[in-house]
Design an enzyme around this catalytic site. Structure first.
Site, PDB file in Angstrom:
ATOM      1  N   PRO A  10       0.708  -1.277   0.084  1.00 49.16           N
ATOM      2  CA  PRO A  10      -0.047   0.127  -0.058  1.00 49.16           C
ATOM      3  C   PRO A  10       0.826   1.175   0.215  1.00 49.16           C
ATOM      4  O   PRO A  10       1.890   1.246   0.809  1.00 49.16           O
ATOM      5  CB  PRO A  10      -1.009   0.191   1.187  1.00 49.16           C
ATOM      6  CG  PRO A  10      -0.325  -0.943   2.139  1.00 49.16           C
ATOM      7  CD  PRO A  10       0.549  -2.006   0.996  1.00 49.16           C
ATOM      8  N   ASN A  11       0.285   2.077  -0.827  1.00 49.01           N
ATOM      9  CA  ASN A  11       0.866   3.578  -0.901  1.00 49.01           C
ATOM     10  C   ASN A  11       2.120   3.703  -1.589  1.00 49.01           C
ATOM     11  O   ASN A  11       2.718   4.803  -1.992  1.00 49.01           O
ATOM     12  CB  ASN A  11       0.863   4.291   0.478  1.00 49.01           C
ATOM     13  CG  ASN A  11      -0.381   4.278   1.181  1.00 49.01           C
ATOM     14  OD1 ASN A  11      -1.151   4.912   0.684  1.00 49.01           O
ATOM     15  ND2 ASN A  11      -0.464   3.486   2.446  1.00 49.01           N
ATOM     16  N   ARG A  18       4.664  11.003  -2.606  1.00 49.64           N
ATOM     17  CA  ARG A  18       4.353  11.117  -1.345  1.00 49.64           C
ATOM     18  C   ARG A  18       5.794  11.145  -0.504  1.00 49.64           C
ATOM     19  O   ARG A  18       6.722  10.590  -0.629  1.00 49.64           O
ATOM     20  CB  ARG A  18       4.118   9.482  -1.234  1.00 49.64           C
ATOM     21  CG  ARG A  18       4.138   8.950   0.173  1.00 49.64           C
ATOM     22  CD  ARG A  18       4.059   7.211   0.266  1.00 49.64           C
ATOM     23  NE  ARG A  18       3.812   6.961   1.580  1.00 49.64           N
ATOM     24  CZ  ARG A  18       3.956   5.727   2.057  1.00 49.64           C
ATOM     25  NH1 ARG A  18       4.699   4.840   1.172  1.00 49.64           N
ATOM     26  NH2 ARG A  18       3.674   5.419   3.236  1.00 49.64           N
ATOM     27  N   TYR A  23      11.069   8.929   1.184  1.00 53.09           N
ATOM     28  CA  TYR A  23      11.023   7.872   0.082  1.00 53.09           C
ATOM     29  C   TYR A  23      11.632   8.313  -1.104  1.00 53.09           C
ATOM     30  O   TYR A  23      11.657   7.500  -2.356  1.00 53.09           O
ATOM     31  CB  TYR A  23       9.297   7.485  -0.115  1.00 53.09           C
ATOM     32  CG  TYR A  23       8.918   6.991   1.097  1.00 53.09           C
ATOM     33  CD1 TYR A  23       9.406   5.588   1.772  1.00 53.09           C
ATOM     34  CD2 TYR A  23       7.778   7.518   1.800  1.00 53.09           C
ATOM     35  CE1 TYR A  23       8.677   5.386   2.828  1.00 53.09           C
ATOM     36  CE2 TYR A  23       7.183   7.120   2.791  1.00 53.09           C
ATOM     37  CZ  TYR A  23       7.732   5.795   3.372  1.00 53.09           C
ATOM     38  OH  TYR A  23       7.033   5.390   4.612  1.00 53.09           O
ATOM     39  N   ASN A  72       8.169  -5.404  -0.340  1.00 51.55           N
ATOM     40  CA  ASN A  72       7.790  -4.152   0.517  1.00 51.55           C
ATOM     41  C   ASN A  72       6.377  -4.356   0.653  1.00 51.55           C
ATOM     42  O   ASN A  72       5.628  -3.786   0.025  1.00 51.55           O
ATOM     43  CB  ASN A  72       8.446  -3.017  -0.185  1.00 51.55           C
ATOM     44  CG  ASN A  72       8.206  -1.974   0.969  1.00 51.55           C
ATOM     45  OD1 ASN A  72       7.689  -1.909   1.939  1.00 51.55           O
ATOM     46  ND2 ASN A  72       9.003  -0.803   0.249  1.00 51.55           N
ATOM     47  N   ALA A  75       2.959  -0.541   5.277  1.00 47.48           N
ATOM     48  CA  ALA A  75       2.476  -0.401   6.242  1.00 47.48           C
ATOM     49  C   ALA A  75       1.789  -1.902   6.680  1.00 47.48           C
ATOM     50  O   ALA A  75       1.931  -2.113   8.118  1.00 47.48           O
ATOM     51  CB  ALA A  75       1.406   0.590   6.815  1.00 47.48           C
ATOM     52  N   GLU A  96      12.801  -9.272   2.488  1.00 45.93           N
ATOM     53  CA  GLU A  96      11.654  -8.190   2.833  1.00 45.93           C
ATOM     54  C   GLU A  96      12.719  -6.780   2.533  1.00 45.93           C
ATOM     55  O   GLU A  96      13.847  -6.782   2.920  1.00 45.93           O
ATOM     56  CB  GLU A  96      11.563  -8.342   4.274  1.00 45.93           C
ATOM     57  CG  GLU A  96      10.927  -7.139   4.886  1.00 45.93           C
ATOM     58  CD  GLU A  96      10.643  -7.196   6.343  1.00 45.93           C
ATOM     59  OE1 GLU A  96      11.348  -7.963   7.050  1.00 45.93           O
ATOM     60  OE2 GLU A  96       9.862  -6.650   7.219  1.00 45.93           O
ATOM     61  N   HIS A  98      12.445  -2.536   2.754  1.00 47.29           N
ATOM     62  CA  HIS A  98      12.146  -1.271   3.373  1.00 47.29           C
ATOM     63  C   HIS A  98      12.762  -0.175   2.833  1.00 47.29           C
ATOM     64  O   HIS A  98      13.947  -0.047   3.026  1.00 47.29           O
ATOM     65  CB  HIS A  98      11.568  -0.879   4.710  1.00 47.29           C
ATOM     66  CG  HIS A  98      10.840  -2.034   5.119  1.00 47.29           C
ATOM     67  ND1 HIS A  98       9.597  -2.008   5.026  1.00 47.29           N
ATOM     68  CD2 HIS A  98      11.112  -3.343   5.896  1.00 47.29           C
ATOM     69  CE1 HIS A  98       9.010  -2.978   5.337  1.00 47.29           C
ATOM     70  NE2 HIS A  98      10.056  -3.775   6.240  1.00 47.29           N
ATOM     71  N   ARG A 105      12.347   5.269  12.947  1.00 43.51           N
ATOM     72  CA  ARG A 105      11.059   5.901  12.829  1.00 43.51           C
ATOM     73  C   ARG A 105      10.341   5.474  13.869  1.00 43.51           C
ATOM     74  O   ARG A 105      10.743   4.998  14.907  1.00 43.51           O
ATOM     75  CB  ARG A 105      10.495   5.505  11.375  1.00 43.51           C
ATOM     76  CG  ARG A 105      11.462   5.960  10.209  1.00 43.51           C
ATOM     77  CD  ARG A 105      10.702   5.577   8.805  1.00 43.51           C
ATOM     78  NE  ARG A 105       9.705   6.657   8.815  1.00 43.51           N
ATOM     79  CZ  ARG A 105       8.620   6.397   7.626  1.00 43.51           C
ATOM     80  NH1 ARG A 105       9.003   5.185   6.910  1.00 43.51           N
ATOM     81  NH2 ARG A 105       7.531   6.993   7.607  1.00 43.51           N
TER      82      ARG A 105
HETATM   83  C1  DQA Z   1       7.874   1.343   4.027  1.00 43.06           C
HETATM   84  C2  DQA Z   1       8.202   1.514   5.650  1.00 43.06           C
HETATM   85  C3  DQA Z   1       6.752   1.364   6.166  1.00 43.06           C
HETATM   86  O1  DQA Z   1       6.485   1.553   7.469  1.00 43.06           O
HETATM   87  C4  DQA Z   1       5.601   2.163   5.622  1.00 43.06           C
HETATM   88  O2  DQA Z   1       4.206   2.087   6.319  1.00 43.06           O
HETATM   89  C5  DQA Z   1       5.526   2.269   3.988  1.00 43.06           C
HETATM   90  C6  DQA Z   1       6.867   2.167   3.453  1.00 43.06           C
HETATM   91  C7  DQA Z   1       9.279   1.645   3.445  1.00 43.06           C
HETATM   92  O3  DQA Z   1       9.567   1.195   2.221  1.00 43.06           O
HETATM   93  O4  DQA Z   1      10.146   2.434   4.101  1.00 43.06           O
HETATM   94  O5  DQA Z   1       4.558   2.503   3.515  1.00 43.06           O
HETATM   95  O6  DQA Z   1       7.771  -0.132   3.823  1.00 43.06           O
END
Ligand code: DQA
Length: 139
Positions: A10-11, A18, A23, A72, A75, A96, A98, A105
């Site tokens: 998501p996102n 964003r 990011y 990835n 959240a 995994e 990020h 954070r």
């Molecule tokens: C994320 C870190 C997560 O905590 C966050 O909710 C994201 C992006 C990252 O790539 O740093 O959406 O996965």
């Protein structure tokens, strides 16, 4: 040919738009073109969804035939037992990733339900983390 899929949750479709200070300013589509060029001998695919069940369906669909999955989960990493169960249930190893350093954070980002079932985790190296994940599959 090695088959590797990158799955973003998501996102992450908003990358480049964003919270750029966290990011970065590149869209994932643009970044994906650069990694396709860097790894011409790998069959790379990219999938993104904002929907938990769709991410699980994709893991089931490719998780018995692909050589590796770079995930990835955004959240959902910190909330989804269902995605963690999907990662545990498939055969393909999952790395995994990020983009941000989740450990620098908020506390709620320090927990990953997926991590336990992954081959390894990469956090904090920006988009380069995806490339590092591909390299981890090659070594
Ligand atoms: C994320 C870190 C997560 O905590 C966050 O909710 C994201 C992006 C990252 O790539 O740093 O959406 O996965």
């Amino acid at each position: 040919m090695l088959k590797i899929a990158i799955i973003n949750g998501p996102n992450l479709n908003l990358l480049g738009i964003r919270e750029k200070e966290i990011y970065g300013s590149s869209s994932f589509e643009d970044y994906f073109k650069t990694i396709e060029q860097k790894f011409p001998t790998i069959d790379l695919t990219y999938y993104q969804s904002n929907i938990e069940g769709e991410l699980i369906n994709k893991l089931h669909e490719i998780g018995f035939t692909y050589d590796a999955i770079i995930l990835n989960a955004g959240a959902y990493t910190h909330t989804s037992i269902a995605i963690a169960d999907a990662v545990a249930g498939i055969k393909t190893p999952v790395v995994e990733v990020h983009i941000s350093n989740v450990f620098s954070r908020e506390d709620y980002r320090h927990v990953s339900y997926l991590g336990k079932h992954c081959k390894g985790s990469i956090s904090g190296f920006g988009l380069n983390g995806y490339e590092l994940a591909i390299q981890s599959v090659l070594i």
